[in-house]
Scaffold this active site. Structure first.
Site, PDB file in Angstrom:
ATOM      1  CB  SER A   3     -20.915   6.755 -40.850  1.00 53.98           C
ATOM      2  OG  SER A   3     -20.932   5.584 -40.094  1.00 53.98           O
ATOM      3  CD  GLU A  55     -15.558  -1.349 -38.342  1.00 51.27           C
ATOM      4  OE1 GLU A  55     -16.450  -1.524 -39.184  1.00 51.27           O
ATOM      5  OE2 GLU A  55     -15.312  -0.252 -37.825  1.00 51.27           O
ATOM      6  CD  GLU A  84     -27.794   0.338 -27.917  1.00 52.42           C
ATOM      7  OE1 GLU A  84     -26.898   0.657 -28.732  1.00 52.42           O
ATOM      8  OE2 GLU A  84     -27.688   0.533 -26.694  1.00 52.42           O
ATOM      9  CD  GLN A 144     -15.472   1.542 -41.858  1.00 56.74           C
ATOM     10  OE1 GLN A 144     -15.129   2.006 -40.776  1.00 56.74           O
ATOM     11  NE2 GLN A 144     -16.111   0.400 -41.967  1.00 56.74           N
ATOM     12  N   GLY A 145     -15.056   5.028 -45.753  1.00 47.80           N
ATOM     13  CA  GLY A 145     -16.130   5.951 -46.080  1.00 47.80           C
ATOM     14  C   GLY A 145     -17.479   5.250 -46.077  1.00 47.80           C
ATOM     15  CB  SER A 154     -24.847   1.068 -31.788  1.00 46.99           C
ATOM     16  OG  SER A 154     -26.067   0.477 -32.188  1.00 46.99           O
TER      17      SER A 154
END
Lengths: 347, 390
Positions: free
Chosen positions: B129, B245, B377, B126-127, B375
């Site tokens: 981030s 995901e 958050e 998975q490209g 995340s």
């Protein structure tokens, strides 16, 4: 997996909701016990012909409405629980006199020469009842008239009624003692925990909605406080805790009707542990998110918080249920370890 | 969960158990029960076994190779396989790009890629981030410029899990830097990792292992037919993909198996002459974990039952990911506590590999669970916006 109410369960729940809406709950407080009993709602769990033998999971949706309305009527103590006890006992039930019944956990009472003695503390619905149904520690149901019992009535913190009872050598009448129903005392304790949890779930759903709305309406620093991330995250936690609590409540209610006792204990103790942990914190967080207004007696939030706290305190503490759950985990794990080589041999 | 099993579910479970008993290689299950992490080779072997059986992508539509199982049956299969010690299949092809291609890809792309995902011939990474685009993924800078039938890609991706094993990378690239919103100028490209100009460099994580990589893209020429859907619509596909995901990360079946393994560990270890599982303090922690897990397990089934196959899981995926990742971390934390002093030695270089199932390695790695895939958050931000209407 689907916990949506079936038609019959929905009908009972809607009938409760209608009575409470007419009464102006949760903004007001009154007593609509007679309206509820006239509609046959409080005794739905009793065996026919008095009721129709509804189970605790049939009643979950109705109890959610009781909690959502913060209704002060003793629906659980003097309706749902005695009915479930009598239906569960079937032909082993004692002969029941007329009048409103409440159920007490009789652990600690002594039975000597056909007479019951001892003290029962914090019996929900005992303030309103005319008849006292007791589940004794040895899994019998016994019935006595409230007229024979010394009774100290009071309100719980959430406004529902209860009483402390003292039995001083109360003679049991003919037919007032039922037969043994193995496992009944512990089962009834679990059913009571689930019934109060379902009611607390209704209160939590109301509390969640109220807090969510309040955050959107309340302005500070020139904007709605729902725009602050710290408050958003706290509200997201309340949201998720309530969803988990809902799942556990329905699940535990269904285990109370099954034959798998270990599964029931696991589900009910998980529910109580969750209630005393995450749900207690969620209720406290709702007060925090409201600020000062959440502390006032006039504002209805407190009623929902207290409802959850009562369910938390009754029917075994979160710690007692944690200990029961830990014991169960240890037993099941050991049994699994012993079983594994056996399976290999058979294969 | 047996309480909710129908007769059909029960016979399905028995069929799954028979299959696992006969077809799951013993060395693979032993790895799990010895508290070790499955190797890439073991995972691929299991992937291919499931591919031959037709069970590798239960959640796909039947016409593309799915099984047509109900959500309950998918859960039964998943939790039974995990409890038998099977490896967790990597989600990049099966749960991420596969469903995206089924929903948004061209017929040619479906015909070209889906069978190779099922068979395990292709492996995807998975490209998404970048060094400057983590939680704020839409700020990504990797640039793709169209030149005739080709995109020329320049930029850097990071935290690229299993890029060292993969031969393909689905990649978010910026195709319109002038778009009014950053989200509007993003496209999704399928990039062969053997293309000239692609460099993969390992990043070692604090557990001592090699899970993630940096991927550098320098004048990488990608044929334009490897664009997914429409140009500048990549963010829509990415959101759909991230929802899947997150459900995959929530991974209730794996938690169930790891929780059972943790209990076994606690029953076999002693503290002051008593089994740890009987210790009141440790027992209370286990009880809390059990209660939270049961809540998550029932909620997971309740919510997934309401999603139609191939449908958008939406905000509920954020909830499941948030709580599921915390539960997995607590399992690792208690496993580390149960191991006590034995958890402390650095095991990476030891014979047979690290005992990640109870060492500090497992706990260290588990810190990533509340970071990757969005995340905790960010999950709460999404719930606040999409569910609470803030």
């Amino acid at each position: 997996m689907n916990f949506t109410a079936n038609d019959e369960q929905r009908m009972i729940a809607d009938s409760f909701a209608r009575v409470f809406a007419d009464a102006g709950y949760p903004s007001t407080s009154g007593n609509n016990w007679s309206a509820l009993t006239e509609l046959g709602l409080t005794e739905a769990t009793f065996p026919e012909p008095r009721g129709f033998g509804a189970s605790v999971s049939d009643m979950v949706h109705a109890l959610i409405e009781c909690g959502r309305a913060a209704a002060p009527e003793p629906v659980i103590g003097a309706g749902v629980l005695p009915g479930i006890a009598l239906t569960g006992a079937g032909s082993a039930a004692p002969e029941m006199p007329e009048g409103t019944v409440c159920l007490a956990d009789g652990e600690g009472l002594t039975l000597q020469d056909g007479a019951l003695s001892g003290t029962l503390r914090v019996v929900p619905g005992a303030d309103a009842a005319e008849v006292l149904l007791i589940c004794l520690a040895d899994d019998h149901l016994a019935v006595v008239s409230m007229a024979e019992v010394k009774r100290d009535k009071y309100r719980l913190v959430d406004g529902r009624g209860a009483a402390d009872l003292e039995l001083a050598s109360v003679k049991l009448a003919d037919g007032a003692m039922g037969g043994v129903v193995p496992g009944m005392a512990e089962w009834l304790r679990d059913v009571a925990a689930v019934a109060f949890a379902a009611d607390a779930l209704g209160a939590l759903l109301a509390l969640r909605e109220m807090t969510q709305d309040y955050l959107k309406q309340r302005k500070q620093f020139g904007r709605p406080i729902s725009s602050f991330q710290a408050l958003q995250h706290a509200m997201a936690d309340i949201y998720h805790d309530t969803e988990h609590f809902l799942s556990l409540t329905h699940f535990a209610a269904q285990t109370c009707e099954g034959t798998d006792v270990a599964l029931r204990k696991r589900a009910v103790s998980s529910l109580k542990r969750f209630l005393g942990g995450r749900i207690r914190r969620a209720a406290a967080s709702a007060i925090q998110l409201h600020g000062g207004i959440g502390m006032t007696e006039e504002y209805p939030l407190g009623r929902f918080v207290k409802r959850a706290v009562v369910a938390d305190m009754l029917n075994g503490s979160a710690d007692a249920h944690g200990a029961r759950l830990a014991k169960l985990i240890a037993e099941e794990t050991r049994a699994g370890l012993q079983e594994a080589p056996e399976q290999e041999k058979v294969a | 969960m047996e309480l909710f099993y129908t007769d059909a579910d029960l016979s399905f479970r028995d069929e799954v158990r028979r299959f696992l008993k006969s077809d799951l290689p013993k060395d693979i299950s032993a790895t799990f029960f010895e508290y070790r992490r499955h190797s890439w080779e073991q995972m691929i072997e299991w992937h291919r076994i499931l591919g031959r059986k037709g069970w590798v992508a239960p959640h796909w539509p039947v016409e593309h190779g799915g099984t047509g199982w109900t959500p309950m049956q998918q859960y039964i299969f998943d939790s039974e396989a995990m409890q038998a010690g099977a490896p967790r299949l990597r989600p990049f092809g099966l749960k991420m790009i596969g469903p995206v291609l089924i929903r948004f890809g061209s017929e040619e792309q479906k015909a070209r890629f889906l069978p190779r995902i099922l068979s395990g011939e292709d492996y995807w990474c998975q490209g998404f981030s970048e060094p400057g685009a983590g939680s704020d993924l839409a700020s990504l800078k990797t640039r793709a410029v169209r030149e005739g039938d080709t995109y020329v890609v320049n930029g850097q991706k990071t935290w690229t899990t299993t890029a060292q094993h993969a031969n393909w990378m689905f990649t978010l690239v910026r195709t319109d830097p002038a778009a009014d919103r950053p989200q509007s100028g993003i496209s999704m490209l399928l990039i062969p990792l053997d293309s000239p100009g692609v460099t993969v460099r390992p990043i070692r994580t604090i557990d001592g292992d090699h899970h993630v990589n940096e991927v550098f893209l320098e004048d990488v020429r990608v044929p334009a037919d490897l664009l997914v859907g429409e140009e500048n619509k990549g963010w829509t596909y990415a959101k759909y993909l991230l929802g899947n995901e997150r459900v995959s990360i929530a991974n209730v079946g794996q938690s169930k198996a790891e929780l059972a393994l943790l209990k076994r560990l606690a029953a076999e270890r002693f503290r002051d002459g008593a089994a740890l599982i009987d210790d009141p303090v440790f027992g209370a922690k286990l009880a809390d974990l059990e209660a939270d897990f049961l809540a998550q397990e029932v909620t997971n089934l309740r919510m997934l039952s309401s999603v139609v196959p191939g449908g958008d899981v939406g905000a509920l995926s954020s909830f499941l990911k948030l709580r599921g990742s915390e539960i997995q971390q607590r399992i690792q934390e208690l496993a580390m506590e149960a191991a006590g002093a034995e958890a402390a030695p650095w095991q990476v270089l030891r014979e047979g590999g690290a005992k990640d199932g109870y060492g500090t390695h497992g706990w260290l790695f588990s810190r990533a669970f509340t970071i990757f895939g969005g995340s905790s958050e960010v999950m709460k931000n999404i719930v606040a916006k999409q569910v609470l209407g803030f």
